[in-house]
Design an enzyme around this catalytic site. Sequence first.
Site, mmCIF file in Angstrom:
data_model
loop_
_atom_site.group_PDB
_atom_site.id
_atom_site.type_symbol
_atom_site.label_atom_id
_atom_site.label_comp_id
_atom_site.label_asym_id
_atom_site.label_seq_id
_atom_site.Cartn_x
_atom_site.Cartn_y
_atom_site.Cartn_z
ATOM 1 N N HIS A 55 0.850 -1.189 0.000
ATOM 2 C CA HIS A 55 0.000 0.000 0.000
ATOM 3 C C HIS A 55 0.885 1.237 0.000
ATOM 4 C CE1 HIS A 55 -3.921 -1.904 1.734
ATOM 5 N NE2 HIS A 55 -3.300 -2.720 0.895
ATOM 6 N N GLU A 57 0.837 3.894 1.776
ATOM 7 C CA GLU A 57 1.257 4.316 3.116
ATOM 8 C C GLU A 57 2.435 3.486 3.613
ATOM 9 O OE1 GLU A 57 -3.365 4.472 3.279
ATOM 10 O OE2 GLU A 57 -1.835 3.384 2.170
ATOM 11 N N CYS A 85 -6.368 2.063 5.566
ATOM 12 C CA CYS A 85 -7.061 0.845 6.002
ATOM 13 C C CYS A 85 -6.542 0.446 7.389
ATOM 14 C CB CYS A 85 -6.815 -0.282 5.000
ATOM 15 S SG CYS A 85 -5.105 -0.882 4.982
ATOM 16 N N CYS A 88 -2.721 -0.262 7.400
ATOM 17 C CA CYS A 88 -1.933 0.966 7.315
ATOM 18 C C CYS A 88 -2.061 1.802 8.587
ATOM 19 C CB CYS A 88 -2.341 1.761 6.085
ATOM 20 S SG CYS A 88 -1.879 0.916 4.551
#
Length: 151
Positions: A55, A57, A85, A88
């Site tokens: 991801h 992040e 999410c 993260c």
Amino acid sequence: MTAADRLAMQRALELAAEAAAAAEIPVGAVVLDADGLVVAEGRNTREATHDPTGHAEIEAIRAAASVRGSWNLDGCTLVVTLEPCVMCAGAILQARIGRVVFGAWDDKAGAAGSMYDVLRDRRLPYRAEVIGGVDEHASIALLRAFFEDRR
């Protein structure tokens, strides 16, 4: 909300567009230091790396930790185009990032206030300030265009 946050969001949107061009879900992230200077950036890489943790992040946090030579990113701000999410959000708290600025709310998987509020959960030993909805329309437009092209 600072001028540095706004500039970082513009860069995050550019990274999200790069992700979309590489057939990744368009999410981009930038880590700023306490002075508002860019420390690191990332974009989604799950498809390219076959890594479920790819991801934006996570990529930005890993890069920032490497640049700073420490896992502790206290005093930093994470600017990201989509609400983090749960995975993260957990990484953000583990890295001790103090502020999170994001664009689009994620009512399906968001963990910064929409579905869950992990980043501000008082039961946890560390929390982050959250500012959502920054350049939300631009973030949503990138996501909509990406998914419409796949339908």
